[in-house]
Design a protein around this motif. Sequence first.
Motif, short mmCIF file in Angstrom:
data_model
loop_
_atom_site.label_atom_id
_atom_site.label_comp_id
_atom_site.label_asym_id
_atom_site.label_seq_id
_atom_site.Cartn_x
_atom_site.Cartn_y
_atom_site.Cartn_z
N ILE A 104 33.67 34.25 32.05
CA ILE A 104 34.37 34.73 33.24
C ILE A 104 34.78 33.55 34.10
O ILE A 104 34.17 32.49 34.07
CB ILE A 104 33.53 35.74 34.03
N GLY A 105 35.85 33.77 34.85
CA GLY A 105 36.38 32.74 35.72
C GLY A 105 36.54 33.26 37.13
O GLY A 105 35.66 33.96 37.65
N ALA A 106 37.65 32.99 37.71
CA ALA A 106 37.92 33.36 39.10
C ALA A 106 37.93 34.88 39.27
O ALA A 106 38.31 35.62 38.38
CB ALA A 106 39.26 32.78 39.54
N THR A 107 37.50 35.31 40.44
CA THR A 107 37.50 36.73 40.79
C THR A 107 38.45 36.96 41.95
O THR A 107 38.44 36.22 42.92
CB THR A 107 36.08 37.19 41.18
N ASN A 108 39.28 37.97 41.80
CA ASN A 108 40.17 38.42 42.87
C ASN A 108 40.02 39.93 42.88
O ASN A 108 40.75 40.64 42.20
CB ASN A 108 41.61 38.00 42.60
N LEU A 109 39.03 40.39 43.63
CA LEU A 109 38.65 41.81 43.58
C LEU A 109 39.85 42.72 43.53
O LEU A 109 40.81 42.51 44.27
CB LEU A 109 37.78 42.15 44.79
N PRO A 110 39.86 43.71 42.67
CA PRO A 110 38.81 44.13 41.76
C PRO A 110 38.95 43.57 40.35
O PRO A 110 38.48 44.16 39.39
CB PRO A 110 38.99 45.65 41.74
N GLY B 106 49.40 23.72 39.68
CA GLY B 106 50.08 24.25 38.53
C GLY B 106 49.67 25.67 38.27
O GLY B 106 48.77 26.21 38.89
N LYS B 107 50.33 26.28 37.32
CA LYS B 107 50.05 27.65 36.94
C LYS B 107 49.47 27.69 35.54
O LYS B 107 49.80 26.86 34.70
CB LYS B 107 51.33 28.49 36.95
N THR B 108 48.60 28.67 35.32
CA THR B 108 48.08 28.93 33.99
C THR B 108 48.13 30.42 33.73
O THR B 108 47.99 31.22 34.65
CB THR B 108 46.61 28.45 33.82
N ASN B 109 48.33 30.79 32.49
CA ASN B 109 48.28 32.20 32.10
C ASN B 109 46.86 32.51 31.68
O ASN B 109 46.22 31.72 30.98
CB ASN B 109 49.24 32.48 30.94
N SER B 110 46.37 33.66 32.12
CA SER B 110 45.01 34.05 31.74
C SER B 110 44.91 35.57 31.71
O SER B 110 45.76 36.27 32.24
CB SER B 110 43.99 33.48 32.72
N LEU B 111 43.86 36.05 31.07
CA LEU B 111 43.59 37.47 31.03
C LEU B 111 42.71 37.83 32.21
O LEU B 111 41.84 37.04 32.60
CB LEU B 111 42.86 37.83 29.73
N SER B 112 42.90 39.00 32.75
CA SER B 112 41.99 39.49 33.79
C SER B 112 41.72 40.96 33.51
O SER B 112 42.51 41.65 32.86
CB SER B 112 42.57 39.29 35.18
N ILE B 113 40.58 41.42 34.02
CA ILE B 113 40.13 42.78 33.74
C ILE B 113 39.42 43.31 34.97
O ILE B 113 38.92 42.53 35.79
CB ILE B 113 39.22 42.78 32.50
N GLU B 114 39.37 44.62 35.10
CA GLU B 114 38.63 45.22 36.20
C GLU B 114 37.16 44.82 36.10
O GLU B 114 36.58 44.82 35.03
CB GLU B 114 38.78 46.74 36.20
N ASP B 115 36.58 44.49 37.25
CA ASP B 115 35.20 44.01 37.30
C ASP B 115 34.22 44.95 36.60
O ASP B 115 33.29 44.50 35.94
CB ASP B 115 34.75 43.82 38.75
N GLU B 116 34.41 46.26 36.75
CA GLU B 116 33.45 47.22 36.21
C GLU B 116 33.43 47.26 34.68
O GLU B 116 32.52 47.83 34.09
CB GLU B 116 33.69 48.62 36.77
N ALA B 117 34.41 46.64 34.01
CA ALA B 117 34.42 46.61 32.55
C ALA B 117 33.52 45.51 31.99
O ALA B 117 33.21 45.51 30.81
CB ALA B 117 35.84 46.41 32.05
N ILE B 118 33.12 44.58 32.85
CA ILE B 118 32.28 43.45 32.41
C ILE B 118 30.82 43.81 32.64
O ILE B 118 30.44 44.28 33.70
CB ILE B 118 32.63 42.18 33.20
N PHE B 119 29.99 43.59 31.61
CA PHE B 119 28.57 43.82 31.77
C PHE B 119 27.80 42.62 31.25
O PHE B 119 28.30 41.83 30.45
CB PHE B 119 28.12 45.12 31.09
N VAL B 120 26.57 42.48 31.73
CA VAL B 120 25.73 41.33 31.38
C VAL B 120 24.56 41.82 30.54
O VAL B 120 23.91 42.81 30.89
CB VAL B 120 25.21 40.61 32.64
#
Length: 79
Positions: free
Chosen positions: A37-43, A1-15
Amino acid sequence: GKTNSLSIEDEAIFVRNLLNYVYKVENGTAKRVEVKIGATNLPYTQISSPELKEGDRIVVKGVFGLEDGDKVEENTVIK
């Protein structure tokens, strides 16, 4: 199935303290928002937070040294 989600450039996330954050721009200031955070699909990385919605302005460049409440200047460049 499909889900809608937000994604952002990796460099915007900090720990910080083992939690993931992004900075949301509100009225010219940076607001630190905790995200899961969830799945990563670079970048890009999937994120979720009750405080974020599609269309919110997020700081991508210049996150290092930025603090909650700092004034930010938006510089939107479309690639």
